[in-house]
Design an enzyme around this catalytic site. Sequence first.
Site, PDB file in Angstrom:
ATOM      1  N   ASP A 199       0.816  -1.220   0.000  1.00  0.00           N
ATOM      2  CA  ASP A 199       0.000   0.000   0.000  1.00  0.00           C
ATOM      3  C   ASP A 199       0.843   1.260   0.000  1.00  0.00           C
ATOM      4  O   ASP A 199       0.399   2.309  -0.468  1.00  0.00           O
ATOM      5  CB  ASP A 199      -0.932  -0.012   1.215  1.00  0.00           C
ATOM      6  CG  ASP A 199      -1.847   1.198   1.257  1.00  0.00           C
ATOM      7  OD1 ASP A 199      -2.523   1.453   0.245  1.00  0.00           O
ATOM      8  OD2 ASP A 199      -1.871   1.887   2.295  1.00  0.00           O
TER       9      ASP A 199
ATOM     10  N   HIS B 130      -7.496   4.263   2.256  1.00  0.00           N
ATOM     11  CA  HIS B 130      -7.924   5.440   1.487  1.00  0.00           C
ATOM     12  C   HIS B 130      -6.791   6.084   0.692  1.00  0.00           C
ATOM     13  O   HIS B 130      -6.989   7.130   0.084  1.00  0.00           O
ATOM     14  CB  HIS B 130      -8.537   6.475   2.440  1.00  0.00           C
ATOM     15  CG  HIS B 130      -9.724   5.954   3.187  1.00  0.00           C
ATOM     16  ND1 HIS B 130     -10.901   5.631   2.560  1.00  0.00           N
ATOM     17  CD2 HIS B 130      -9.895   5.654   4.497  1.00  0.00           C
ATOM     18  CE1 HIS B 130     -11.768   5.174   3.455  1.00  0.00           C
ATOM     19  NE2 HIS B 130     -11.172   5.167   4.635  1.00  0.00           N
ATOM     20  N   ARG B 131      -5.621   5.442   0.703  1.00  0.00           N
ATOM     21  CA  ARG B 131      -4.513   6.008  -0.072  1.00  0.00           C
ATOM     22  C   ARG B 131      -4.778   5.862  -1.567  1.00  0.00           C
ATOM     23  O   ARG B 131      -4.346   6.694  -2.363  1.00  0.00           O
ATOM     24  CB  ARG B 131      -3.205   5.315   0.332  1.00  0.00           C
ATOM     25  CG  ARG B 131      -1.962   5.966  -0.279  1.00  0.00           C
ATOM     26  CD  ARG B 131      -0.671   5.320   0.223  1.00  0.00           C
ATOM     27  NE  ARG B 131      -0.293   5.844   1.537  1.00  0.00           N
ATOM     28  CZ  ARG B 131      -0.202   5.119   2.634  1.00  0.00           C
ATOM     29  NH1 ARG B 131      -0.489   3.835   2.607  1.00  0.00           N
ATOM     30  NH2 ARG B 131       0.171   5.663   3.777  1.00  0.00           N
ATOM     31  N   GLY B 132      -5.503   4.828  -1.955  1.00  0.00           N
ATOM     32  CA  GLY B 132      -5.713   4.543  -3.367  1.00  0.00           C
ATOM     33  C   GLY B 132      -6.424   5.645  -4.126  1.00  0.00           C
ATOM     34  O   GLY B 132      -6.021   6.021  -5.226  1.00  0.00           O
TER      35      GLY B 132
ATOM     36  N   VAL C 107      -4.068   8.672  -4.535  1.00  0.00           N
ATOM     37  CA  VAL C 107      -3.048   8.441  -5.558  1.00  0.00           C
ATOM     38  C   VAL C 107      -3.674   8.443  -6.951  1.00  0.00           C
ATOM     39  O   VAL C 107      -3.068   8.931  -7.915  1.00  0.00           O
ATOM     40  CB  VAL C 107      -2.310   7.119  -5.288  1.00  0.00           C
ATOM     41  CG1 VAL C 107      -1.360   6.793  -6.433  1.00  0.00           C
ATOM     42  CG2 VAL C 107      -1.535   7.198  -3.981  1.00  0.00           C
TER      43      VAL C 107
END
Length: 308
Positions: A161, A245-247, A250
């Site tokens: 991740d 929630h990084r996706g 990004v």
Amino acid sequence: MPPIPILPYSRVVGQDDLKLALELNFVAPSIGGVLVTGQRGTAKSTAVRAFALMTRGELPVTLPINATDDRVLGGWELDALMRGEAKEQSGLLEEAHEKGLLYVDEVNLLDDHLVNIILDVVSTGVLSVQREGIAAARHLSFGLVGTMNPEEGGLRPQLLDRFGLMVTAAELDTEARHRMIMTVLTFEEELTRSGSPWLAEAEQEGAALRATLLAARRALPGVEVPEAVGRLCAECAGRLSAVGHRGELVTAQAARAFAALEGAVRTEPRHVRRVLPFALRHRRPESTHAGSFAWGPDDDARVDDLFG
């Protein structure tokens, strides 16, 4: 000085996704690095090294599998200690800061704690060292690219991740394999010729692309991300059940970088669609738990209606 025997970036055959991911991470370093997965012999290392030569004029700092904490983080210079002197020695992360790019081949075989430290430095821009009498915090900035062969093991989901983008090095079809063979043979021949027009043309192509990338990086802050596009990124992450929630963040950053690369002033849904697999493939439940990174028609079908 004779040319470095690495195939010029503009002459790497195929691997469009891999090359685009490298370029997006260059335009928007906040993306947080690129992880490249693929079978051995699929030009992963060649593409990364060629990209470094094209953008920075030198090979990337390469982290060996057996790297120690001292080699990565820095420590005391051994020869100086034997003379009774205390002299600090910078590590590979500081060298990467100076050269601009850190390359970790077979990152899945590196100790997890070192991978975590590297990813943390890329994310925060700060290397904090508290060990063996050294107490220092250094501000560092560099691009990160890791490569791995999934047959040799994976990365823990927490580390997956932390890489902004993930791409799969593609197997070439017969026509592309043929072009690859002829390109490599030509390159090897041209290396032996003084003043090779073929190499000169490749260098000009690389210089033009580098100028485009630098212009896109400068233009990036002025590229708009409309509310509707931000919502689209969030909805796509939800449809694909992205873990964390990084996706979605990004996805927005990569789409914006792609728009800048195209010379656009506004991020559009088509930019999101192009980068979506890069940003979310390693954040789906089937990837984090089962190590399946393939992106196929079923994944596209889950978001098709969002793009009209």
